[in-house]
Design a protein around this motif. Structure first.
Motif, PDB file in Angstrom:
ATOM      1  N   VAL A   1      81.467  44.335  12.195  1.00  7.13           N
ATOM      2  CA  VAL A   1      80.203  44.393  12.920  1.00  7.13           C
ATOM      3  C   VAL A   1      80.325  45.440  14.017  1.00  7.13           C
ATOM      4  O   VAL A   1      81.177  45.327  14.904  1.00  7.13           O
ATOM      5  N   ARG A   2      79.483  46.422  13.933  1.00 10.48           N
ATOM      6  CA  ARG A   2      79.502  47.459  14.965  1.00 10.48           C
ATOM      7  C   ARG A   2      78.825  46.928  16.219  1.00 10.48           C
ATOM      8  O   ARG A   2      77.716  46.410  16.162  1.00 10.48           O
TER       9      ARG A   2
ATOM     10  N   GLU B   1      74.483  38.722  13.612  1.00  6.41           N
ATOM     11  CA  GLU B   1      75.082  39.422  12.469  1.00  6.41           C
ATOM     12  C   GLU B   1      76.411  38.779  12.068  1.00  6.41           C
ATOM     13  O   GLU B   1      76.711  38.639  10.882  1.00  6.41           O
ATOM     14  N   VAL B   2      77.187  38.384  13.059  1.00  5.85           N
ATOM     15  CA  VAL B   2      78.451  37.701  12.736  1.00  5.85           C
ATOM     16  C   VAL B   2      78.152  36.390  12.006  1.00  5.85           C
ATOM     17  O   VAL B   2      78.806  36.048  11.010  1.00  5.85           O
ATOM     18  N   ARG B   3      77.135  35.679  12.476  1.00  4.21           N
ATOM     19  CA  ARG B   3      76.777  34.406  11.834  1.00  4.21           C
ATOM     20  C   ARG B   3      76.331  34.638  10.385  1.00  4.21           C
ATOM     21  O   ARG B   3      76.706  33.885   9.478  1.00  4.21           O
TER      22      ARG B   3
ATOM     23  N   LEU C   1      84.978  43.269  15.246  1.00  4.97           N
ATOM     24  CA  LEU C   1      83.980  43.990  16.036  1.00  4.97           C
ATOM     25  C   LEU C   1      84.482  45.415  16.208  1.00  4.97           C
ATOM     26  O   LEU C   1      85.634  45.631  16.601  1.00  4.97           O
ATOM     27  N   ILE C   2      83.639  46.382  15.916  1.00  4.82           N
ATOM     28  CA  ILE C   2      84.130  47.761  15.921  1.00  4.82           C
ATOM     29  C   ILE C   2      83.290  48.661  16.819  1.00  4.82           C
ATOM     30  O   ILE C   2      82.108  48.431  17.054  1.00  4.82           O
TER      31      ILE C   2
ATOM     32  N   ALA D   1      79.311  50.585   7.407  1.00  3.75           N
ATOM     33  CA  ALA D   1      79.213  50.541   8.866  1.00  3.75           C
ATOM     34  C   ALA D   1      80.588  50.685   9.489  1.00  3.75           C
ATOM     35  O   ALA D   1      80.774  51.388  10.478  1.00  3.75           O
ATOM     36  N   ALA D   2      81.575  50.033   8.897  1.00  2.00           N
ATOM     37  CA  ALA D   2      82.928  50.138   9.433  1.00  2.00           C
ATOM     38  C   ALA D   2      83.450  51.551   9.261  1.00  2.00           C
ATOM     39  O   ALA D   2      84.022  52.139  10.174  1.00  2.00           O
TER      40      ALA D   2
END
Ligand code: SF4
Length: 260
Positions: A5-6, A38-40, A52-53, A251-252
């Protein structure tokens, strides 16, 4: 299943060798609620681990309506609001911005992985100044000390650049000394080459012979730490380092193409 997740995009640091601030622009930070959502969602899809990035992930700060959420508070929030998430990680940290508050949260939250990837890039203050890194060797080592004081079992990793403009034998020895003191678990060594559009490419001569970059410093550094010397893309390097069992999401990948 890991997921990414950015949380922040862009960079304000302007390291001399790096193109990121020019192509990504200034740092932008996502709202905490959006990140938690988003994490959920990823967790609902089966993710056990979320990373988390951001280019300088620990520089995250979100201000809204007079209230500010720091990186430490974001970590705590994600950890607490998603109690079923097995592991929470973050990449990549920048040495200058790592406060005790984030280390305290890491130490207190059992599902935040005790892993820090903190690029040093050089063990010479003279070279760090030429790189415009904005910290000293002493500050870098102080961060490692603060992290280990709270988490003796923490796994620390780093990046080094060899052969940056103007690097001398004494500078190289200083990098060797830093690695002796840092006791990193692993370290990626990048052979310096100028990138078009950067300050270093425009103003600093690429004056360290290729043979020295390739066979001298990198070989010596490799005697001190589990070093991987390569000319592969940083994305590949990061993927090796964190043992992605699958290719990073787009995204990563978008966030991991440059060292921080
Ligand atoms: S190396 Fe990292 S901190 Fe420096 S300008 Fe590039 S992205 Fe920013």
């Amino acid at each position: 299943v890991p997921a990414y997740v950015r949380i922040t995009r862009g960079c304000n640091k302007f390291c001399a060798f790096c193109i990121v601030p020019y192509v990504r622009g200034p740092e932008l930070h996502r709202p905490p609620a959006q990140i938690v959502d988003e994490v959920r969602r990823l967790e609902d899809q089966g993710a056990k681990e979320v990373t988390l990035i951001g280019q300088t992930v620990n520089h995250y700060v979100y201000a809204d309506g007079g209230k500010t959420v720091s990186f430490a508070e974001l970590l705590q929030t994600v950890h607490d609001q998603l109690p079923a998430l097995e592991r929470l990680r973050f990449l990549t940290s920048y040495p200058r911005d790592f406060g005790d508050d984030a280390l305290d949260v890491m130490a207190a939250c059992p599902r935040i992985c005790r892993f820090l990837h903190i690029p040093a890039q050089s063990g010479s203050n003279r070279v760090l100044r030429r790189m415009n890194r904005g910290y000293t060797v002493e500050a870098y080592l102080d961060l490692l000390t603060r992290a280990r004081a709270r988490m003796p079992d923490i796994c620390l990793a780093g990046d080094m650049i060899v052969g940056f403009s103007g690097e001398t034998d004494a500078d190289h020895e200083a990098s060797m000394q830093l690695l002796r003191q840092a006791r990193l678990k692993s370290c990626f060594v990048f052979k310096y080459s100028p990138r078009d559009g950067t300050v270093a490419a425009r103003r600093l001569p690429d004056d360290v012979p290729d043979a020295v970059k390739k066979d001298g410093p990198s070989h010596c550094l490799g005697q001190l730490v589990d070093v991987q010397v390569t000319r592969a893309t940083p994305l590949t390097l990061f993927a090796d380092l964190v043992s992605y069992p699958q290719a990073p999401t787009s995204a990563a990948a978008d966030n991991l193409r440059q060292p921080a």
